[in-house]
Design an enzyme around this catalytic site. Structure first.
Site, PDB file in Angstrom:
ATOM      1  N   ARG A 169       0.838  -1.201   0.000  1.00 28.40           N
ATOM      2  CA  ARG A 169       0.000   0.000   0.000  1.00 28.40           C
ATOM      3  C   ARG A 169       0.876   1.255   0.000  1.00 28.40           C
ATOM      4  O   ARG A 169       1.866   1.318   0.740  1.00 28.40           O
ATOM      5  CB  ARG A 169      -0.960  -0.033   1.202  1.00 28.40           C
ATOM      6  CG  ARG A 169      -1.896  -1.205   1.073  1.00 28.40           C
ATOM      7  CD  ARG A 169      -2.960  -1.339   2.116  1.00 28.40           C
ATOM      8  NE  ARG A 169      -3.484  -2.711   2.036  1.00 28.40           N
ATOM      9  CZ  ARG A 169      -4.341  -3.139   1.115  1.00 28.40           C
ATOM     10  NH1 ARG A 169      -4.832  -2.290   0.226  1.00 28.40           N
ATOM     11  NH2 ARG A 169      -4.727  -4.404   1.084  1.00 28.40           N
ATOM     12  N   ASP A 170       0.506   2.199  -0.875  1.00 25.61           N
ATOM     13  CA  ASP A 170       1.290   3.427  -1.022  1.00 25.61           C
ATOM     14  C   ASP A 170       1.259   4.226   0.279  1.00 25.61           C
ATOM     15  O   ASP A 170       0.220   4.358   0.928  1.00 25.61           O
ATOM     16  CB  ASP A 170       0.733   4.267  -2.178  1.00 25.61           C
ATOM     17  CG  ASP A 170       1.741   5.272  -2.678  1.00 25.61           C
ATOM     18  OD1 ASP A 170       2.290   5.092  -3.781  1.00 25.61           O
ATOM     19  OD2 ASP A 170       2.009   6.257  -1.939  1.00 25.61           O
TER      20      ASP A 170
ATOM     21  N   HIS B  94       7.417   0.240 -11.804  1.00 23.29           N
ATOM     22  CA  HIS B  94       6.285  -0.106 -10.947  1.00 23.29           C
ATOM     23  C   HIS B  94       4.981   0.347 -11.566  1.00 23.29           C
ATOM     24  O   HIS B  94       4.957   1.205 -12.454  1.00 23.29           O
ATOM     25  CB  HIS B  94       6.445   0.508  -9.549  1.00 23.29           C
ATOM     26  CG  HIS B  94       6.627   1.996  -9.564  1.00 23.29           C
ATOM     27  ND1 HIS B  94       7.839   2.606  -9.852  1.00 23.29           N
ATOM     28  CD2 HIS B  94       5.748   3.009  -9.327  1.00 23.29           C
ATOM     29  CE1 HIS B  94       7.700   3.921  -9.782  1.00 23.29           C
ATOM     30  NE2 HIS B  94       6.439   4.187  -9.480  1.00 23.29           N
TER      31      HIS B  94
HETATM   32  P1  5GP Z   1       6.044   7.228  -8.689  1.00 21.70           P
HETATM   33  O1  5GP Z   1       5.712   8.663  -8.386  1.00 21.70           O
HETATM   34  O2  5GP Z   1       7.537   6.999  -8.801  1.00 21.70           O
HETATM   35  O3  5GP Z   1       5.279   6.660  -9.847  1.00 21.70           O
HETATM   36  O4  5GP Z   1       5.523   6.399  -7.437  1.00 21.70           O
HETATM   37  C1  5GP Z   1       6.270   6.178  -6.292  1.00 21.70           C
HETATM   38  C2  5GP Z   1       5.275   5.947  -5.175  1.00 21.70           C
HETATM   39  O5  5GP Z   1       5.951   5.350  -4.093  1.00 21.70           O
HETATM   40  C3  5GP Z   1       4.631   7.217  -4.648  1.00 21.70           C
HETATM   41  O6  5GP Z   1       3.212   7.150  -4.826  1.00 21.70           O
HETATM   42  C4  5GP Z   1       5.031   7.261  -3.178  1.00 21.70           C
HETATM   43  O7  5GP Z   1       4.020   7.734  -2.333  1.00 21.70           O
HETATM   44  C5  5GP Z   1       5.380   5.815  -2.905  1.00 21.70           C
HETATM   45  N1  5GP Z   1       6.364   5.650  -1.864  1.00 21.70           N
HETATM   46  C6  5GP Z   1       7.538   6.332  -1.718  1.00 21.70           C
HETATM   47  N2  5GP Z   1       8.208   5.922  -0.638  1.00 21.70           N
HETATM   48  C7  5GP Z   1       7.441   4.937  -0.077  1.00 21.70           C
HETATM   49  C8  5GP Z   1       7.612   4.120   1.080  1.00 21.70           C
HETATM   50  O8  5GP Z   1       8.598   4.196   1.811  1.00 21.70           O
HETATM   51  N3  5GP Z   1       6.623   3.229   1.349  1.00 21.70           N
HETATM   52  C9  5GP Z   1       5.506   3.109   0.550  1.00 21.70           C
HETATM   53  N4  5GP Z   1       4.596   2.191   0.912  1.00 21.70           N
HETATM   54  N5  5GP Z   1       5.329   3.857  -0.543  1.00 21.70           N
HETATM   55  C10 5GP Z   1       6.276   4.771  -0.850  1.00 21.70           C
END
Ligand code: 5GP
Length: 121
Positions: free
Chosen positions: A36-37, A108
């Site tokens: 979960r994000d 991802h």
């Molecule tokens: P992006 O913006 O690269 O497509 O998505 C990265 C996602 O990873 C973001 O939605 C962010 O909130 C999530 N994220 C970043 N650090 C962590 C973390 O330490 N734990 C979790 N569960 N999600 C994270």
């Protein structure tokens, strides 16, 4: 993050996969982990990642990636169903590079649902 084809083994998702950063896992198998994000953009917001060192972004995908990428989308569909999102619908998102707001250089897929999501951009 700028598009960078070099994989950083200490990126946040690599550390989550190694268990160095705790995560609320929604699914895992031999190939993929979903958690979960930490900053959910919807009532259900799950990040699905391949284990190992995948391409850093969609910009680095090659023909050889087609098979696992296909399996990843099927796994995302199964997770969405397990989360009860298949009735009302949901969104699968891949951010690539700065313009899309990509922050983690480990390929991802976001699974978003639980509310009306509106236009895609
Ligand atoms: P992006 O913006 O690269 O497509 O998505 C990265 C996602 O990873 C973001 O939605 C962010 O909130 C999530 N994220 C970043 N650090 C962590 C973390 O330490 N734990 C979790 N569960 N999600 C994270």
């Amino acid at each position: 993050m700028p598009i960078d084809q070099r994989y950083d083994p200490d990126n946040v998702f690599a550390r989550i996969l190694r268990g160095e950063i705790p995560s609320d896992r929604a699914y895992e198998d031999a190939e993929f982990v979903a958690f979960r994000d930490i900053q959910p953009a919807a009532p259900t917001h799950i990040v699905l990642v391949p284990r190992g060192e995948p391409p850093t972004s969609a910009a680095s995908l090659r023909d050889v990636d087609a098979a696992w990428l296909g399996r990843m989308v099927v796994v995302a569909s199964r997770i969405a169903t397990a989360e009860g999102l298949d009735g009302d619908g949901y969104r699968l998102v891949v951010n690539c590079g700065d313009a899309a707001g990509q922050t983690v250089g480990h390929f991802h897929l976001h699974i978003l649902g639980g509310r009306a999501l509106g236009p895609v951009a």
